[in-house]
Design an enzyme around this catalytic site. Structure first.
Site, PDB file in Angstrom:
ATOM      1  N   PRO A 101       0.837  -1.207   0.000  1.00  0.00           N
ATOM      2  CA  PRO A 101       0.000   0.000   0.000  1.00  0.00           C
ATOM      3  C   PRO A 101       0.870   1.254   0.000  1.00  0.00           C
ATOM      4  O   PRO A 101       1.923   1.285   0.650  1.00  0.00           O
ATOM      5  CB  PRO A 101      -0.793  -0.114   1.304  1.00  0.00           C
ATOM      6  CG  PRO A 101      -0.676  -1.538   1.721  1.00  0.00           C
ATOM      7  CD  PRO A 101       0.638  -2.022   1.200  1.00  0.00           C
ATOM      8  N   LYS A 102       0.421   2.260  -0.735  1.00  0.00           N
ATOM      9  CA  LYS A 102       1.140   3.529  -0.780  1.00  0.00           C
ATOM     10  C   LYS A 102       0.496   4.503   0.211  1.00  0.00           C
ATOM     11  O   LYS A 102      -0.561   5.054  -0.037  1.00  0.00           O
ATOM     12  CB  LYS A 102       1.116   4.134  -2.186  1.00  0.00           C
ATOM     13  CG  LYS A 102       1.950   5.398  -2.306  1.00  0.00           C
ATOM     14  CD  LYS A 102       1.843   6.007  -3.673  1.00  0.00           C
ATOM     15  CE  LYS A 102       2.783   7.214  -3.783  1.00  0.00           C
ATOM     16  NZ  LYS A 102       2.500   8.224  -2.725  1.00  0.00           N
ATOM     17  N   PHE A 103       1.159   4.691   1.341  1.00  0.00           N
ATOM     18  CA  PHE A 103       0.670   5.621   2.348  1.00  0.00           C
ATOM     19  C   PHE A 103       1.123   7.027   1.999  1.00  0.00           C
ATOM     20  O   PHE A 103       2.306   7.257   1.719  1.00  0.00           O
ATOM     21  CB  PHE A 103       1.198   5.241   3.736  1.00  0.00           C
ATOM     22  CG  PHE A 103       0.603   3.982   4.285  1.00  0.00           C
ATOM     23  CD1 PHE A 103      -0.603   4.013   4.967  1.00  0.00           C
ATOM     24  CD2 PHE A 103       1.239   2.762   4.121  1.00  0.00           C
ATOM     25  CE1 PHE A 103      -1.160   2.853   5.471  1.00  0.00           C
ATOM     26  CE2 PHE A 103       0.689   1.596   4.620  1.00  0.00           C
ATOM     27  CZ  PHE A 103      -0.515   1.635   5.297  1.00  0.00           C
TER      28      PHE A 103
END
Length: 298
Positions: A28-30
């Site tokens: 996931p790209k936070f």
């Protein structure tokens, strides 16, 4: 101890339009504040992507880093959770806090650290190892510790990654980062890939060109970076709404310099508050940032 010391160049990602498939890891790209953590014999240092040391702004993470073995170097994203979602404006408020306010904000807006790479442990420099080996070492290191230092979730199944891509935006995760399993960590290189849900993102307003009463353009901090960029000139309607928002956004007790300098050398006037805007960022050789609308806290 590890030879790695700040400032250290971080690995980067290039934008893609479709989900890559192959022997990849999907994370996931936070949208937070990119930070390296260095555990030193005397304590811990936190380095932003720009190379600036930011430990004073995140005393809770400095304290948590004391649980790491000496010589550990982590790469990851600082995020703040609010009502079940990541809150980039809150992260930037933490990052901009003076040392005297940082401890108070740590209680109100506690930081979490989503670690996605392990660069060193003790006297071992791990950057030449394949990603999958570094990932295994990262999980082994952090799993016994728990929050606020945690490894990001990862999958090697593109079908599961596609499900994440569709479902995680509801918690503020706007895309995926894709990494070849056998790739070493190469600072300054765009070896990773990032797939965003849209070409828009949130940014935090840190200053204006012109004046707060008649802003021409905005100085903005984008997720993952701490170096301000200057937006394209604001449309007339946005200028009016931004002037109104700035007039009501002053927050006393935040001393600091009156001016700042953007990535291109443009000098801007700093503004108080924690206003966020939605922007569109081009991917050309000289990226342009267009402000689409304000995100005024309700």
């Amino acid at each position: 101890m590890s030879r790695l010391r700040p400032p250290l160049k971080v690995a980067l990602a290039r934008s893609v339009d479709d989900l890559p498939r192959g022997p990849f890891a999907y994370e996931p790209k936070f949208d937070g504040h990119r930070v390296l953590i260095f555990r030193t014999p005397g304590g811990a240092l936190l380095q932003a992507r720009s190379g600036r040391l930011v430990g004073e702004a995140f005393p809770d993470l400095v304290e948590a880093a004391h649980a790491l073995p000496d010589g550990t170097v982590l790469d990851g994203e600082v995020v703040v959770w609010s009502e079940g979602r990541t809150d980039f404006a809150a992260v930037q408020k933490r990052a901009m806090a003076t040392a005297s306010r940082a401890v108070l904000l740590a209680g109100r807006l506690p930081a979490s650290y989503a670690a996605f790479d392990l660069l060193a442990v003790g006297d071992e420099d791990l950057r030449a190892l394949p990603y999958e080996h570094r990932r295994a070492r990262l999980v082994e290191l952090l799993s016994p510790l728990g929050p606020p230092l945690q490894p990001v979730p990862v999958t090697t199944d593109p079908r599961e990654a596609a499900t994440w891509y569709e479902t995680l935006p509801r918690i503020g995760v706007e895309g995926l980062v894709v990494k070849p399993l056998g790739l070493p960590y190469r600072g300054g290189r765009r070896d990773w890939q990032k797939l965003r849900h849209a070409d828009t993102r949130d940014a935090v307003v840190v200053g204006v060109t012109g004046s707060p009463e008649r802003p021409r353009a905005l100085a903005l901090v984008l997720p993952g970076d701490d170096t301000p960029v200057i937006s394209r000139p604001l449309a007339p309607g946005l200028r009016l709404r931004m002037a109104e928002a700035l007039a009501g956004a002053a927050e006393p007790g935040e001393p600091g310099p009156d001016t700042g300098e953007a990535a291109d050398g443009t000098v801007f006037r700093r503004v108080p508050g924690e206003l966020a805007v939605e922007v569109r960022r081009t991917t050309t050789r000289q990226p342009l940032t267009e402000v689409l609308r304000l995100r005024i806290p309700g």
